[in-house]
Design a protein around this motif. Structure first.
Motif, PDB file in Angstrom:
ATOM      1  N   MET A 128       0.830  -1.289  -0.106  1.00 56.21           N
ATOM      2  CA  MET A 128      -0.079   0.068  -0.020  1.00 56.21           C
ATOM      3  C   MET A 128       0.879   1.282   0.040  1.00 56.21           C
ATOM      4  O   MET A 128       0.541   2.193  -0.801  1.00 56.21           O
ATOM      5  CB  MET A 128      -0.792  -0.143   1.398  1.00 56.21           C
ATOM      6  CG  MET A 128      -1.971  -1.144   1.258  1.00 56.21           C
ATOM      7  SD  MET A 128      -3.009  -0.984  -0.410  1.00 56.21           S
ATOM      8  CE  MET A 128      -3.583   0.734  -0.419  1.00 56.21           C
ATOM      9  N   GLU A 129       1.955   1.113   0.840  1.00 57.23           N
ATOM     10  CA  GLU A 129       2.991   2.502   0.749  1.00 57.23           C
ATOM     11  C   GLU A 129       3.436   2.434  -0.678  1.00 57.23           C
ATOM     12  O   GLU A 129       3.701   3.662  -0.973  1.00 57.23           O
ATOM     13  CB  GLU A 129       4.046   2.002   1.592  1.00 57.23           C
ATOM     14  CG  GLU A 129       5.039   3.173   1.891  1.00 57.23           C
ATOM     15  CD  GLU A 129       6.404   2.409   2.763  1.00 57.23           C
ATOM     16  OE1 GLU A 129       7.473   2.792   2.131  1.00 57.23           O
ATOM     17  OE2 GLU A 129       5.975   1.598   3.579  1.00 57.23           O
ATOM     18  N   THR A 132       0.706   3.953  -3.127  1.00 56.77           N
ATOM     19  CA  THR A 132       0.509   5.406  -2.762  1.00 56.77           C
ATOM     20  C   THR A 132       1.615   6.185  -3.400  1.00 56.77           C
ATOM     21  O   THR A 132       1.441   7.150  -4.011  1.00 56.77           O
ATOM     22  CB  THR A 132       0.585   5.351  -1.347  1.00 56.77           C
ATOM     23  OG1 THR A 132      -0.404   4.728  -0.750  1.00 56.77           O
ATOM     24  CG2 THR A 132       0.217   7.192  -1.022  1.00 56.77           C
ATOM     25  N   ALA A 137      -3.202   3.793  -5.000  1.00 54.37           N
ATOM     26  CA  ALA A 137      -3.725   3.373  -3.731  1.00 54.37           C
ATOM     27  C   ALA A 137      -5.081   2.754  -3.903  1.00 54.37           C
ATOM     28  O   ALA A 137      -5.648   1.965  -3.334  1.00 54.37           O
ATOM     29  CB  ALA A 137      -3.552   4.136  -2.624  1.00 54.37           C
ATOM     30  N   ALA A 140      -5.905  -0.848  -5.213  1.00 55.14           N
ATOM     31  CA  ALA A 140      -5.566  -2.121  -4.521  1.00 55.14           C
ATOM     32  C   ALA A 140      -6.470  -3.165  -4.813  1.00 55.14           C
ATOM     33  O   ALA A 140      -5.875  -4.646  -4.684  1.00 55.14           O
ATOM     34  CB  ALA A 140      -5.180  -2.015  -2.988  1.00 55.14           C
TER      35      ALA A 140
END
Length: 250
Positions: A128-129, A132, A137, A140
């Motif tokens: 997720m990092e 982003t 994000a 996903a």
């Protein structure tokens, strides 16, 4: 850009050769050192050997001669566990190679869980990092067929990054994309370069080479015919074949 940098070779290639079917010699002795933090852009006409060179770097193609040292280890040695080294050498292909039946998040966490031993929660947080970071994000839980080509290629880059590689290899990452999607992928690559990622990029994107490369390499008929910093490479080419090639593509 590289003048003040301490030289720390991460890849050293010596006398690299590749022959197909015992007769077609595609690489005829490539020698190059790539330092940590370098962005080496490899250009050349179709059939010149540039993609074969890139694929030899992580032994997706088996070299028929010469040596490749990666972080001090001769990875052409048959006794070497190449899979361990491939984890540190991420690869981004022309085609995205995403699993169509898995969500984007599942695509990104599969290898870190399986190969790096991360637990699911940790792998998902890292994914997720990274999503982003490339502006995806919100995708996903989507599936690959719900994404544009540019988005898929950004996911493919994130998938390579999820393994914490020391080097990223790019094999014509924008050539399968519609023109309007090329920019979004190159933007991610520029940001990676700015962050200090070591990159070897085979591409036809001369603007990217000019702007981002620390060194541009021209491969012609299986050898490195010329290499230089981007400014001198494009404004003052020495090799007649390179002059002719640049006249066609610029």
């Amino acid at each position: 850009m590289t003048a003040n940098k301490t030289r720390e070779p991460i890849i050293v290639v010596s006398g690299l050769q590749k022959t197909f079917d015992g007769e077609l010699q595609v690489l005829k002795g490539i020698d190059i050192e790539i330092d940590r933090g370098d962005v080496v852009v490899v250009i050349g006409a179709s059939g010149s050997g540039k993609s074969t060179f890139l694929r030899c770097l992580n032994r997706l193609e088996e070299p028929t001669g010469g040596q490749i040292f990666f972080e001090g280890t001769d990875i052409t040695d048959p006794k070497v566990n190449i899979n361990l080294h491939r984890r540190k050498m991420g690869m981004v292909f022309q085609q995205f190679n995403l699993f169509p039946h898995k969500t984007i998040l599942q695509n990104l966490t599969l290898a870190p869980i399986k190969l790096l031993g991360l637990d699911k929660k940790e792998a998902e947080a890292k994914a997720m990092e990274l999503l982003t970071r490339v502006g995806l994000a919100d995708k996903a839980s989507a599936y690959p067929n719900q994404l544009s080509g540019g988005q898929k290629q950004r996911v493919a880059i994130v998938r390579a990054l999820a393994m914490n590689p020391d080097v990223l290899l790019f094999d014509e990452p924008t050539s399968a994309l519609d023109p309007e999607m090329v920019g979004e992928v190159l933007e991610v690559m520029k940001n990676l370069a700015a962050s200090g990622m070591t990159m070897v990029v085979v591409t036809h994107e001369m603007g990217f080479a000019r702007e981002v490369a620390t060194e541009v390499v021209f491969v012609d008929e299986g050898v490195i015919a010329e290499r230089n910093n981007p400014k001198d490479f494009f404004t003052n080419p020495q090799n007649p074949r390179l002059k002719s090639f640049l006249a066609k593509v610029l």
